[in-house]
Design a protein around this motif. Sequence first.
Motif: not given
Length: 123
Positions: A104-112
């Motif tokens: 989540f931190w590596l893929q989800g947060m940048p996308a969010l």
Amino acid sequence: MILISTILINLIGLEHVFIMCLEIWGKPETQAKVFGMPLSFVKQAPAKAALGNMGIYNGMLGFLILASQRVLTTEPRLIINSLLMIFVVIVALFGAFTVKKEIFWLQGMPALLTFFVLLILIF
């Protein structure tokens, strides 16, 4: 703000292409470490096939994100990329719950973050 969103979107697209490379062509030792799987599992043929399958999905998502920057005009590009960022966040949440929280931190947060920037541009 458009420049910031363009940079973020391109970075996310490149990230997914990089993930594809790790999943399809990465060394088993690297795959085991990065994806939190036992090395003995990653070396098995079914695991290699599954990683390749995941890799092609990540790669096509990355190429779609990158292509949208070059093919679509401003408003459709904002809408399509917003939808793609939601997709990435949902997939990252699933990965965080089922594989590793770091997903989540590596893929989800940048996308969010990118999604919120795009919302500012849309509205």
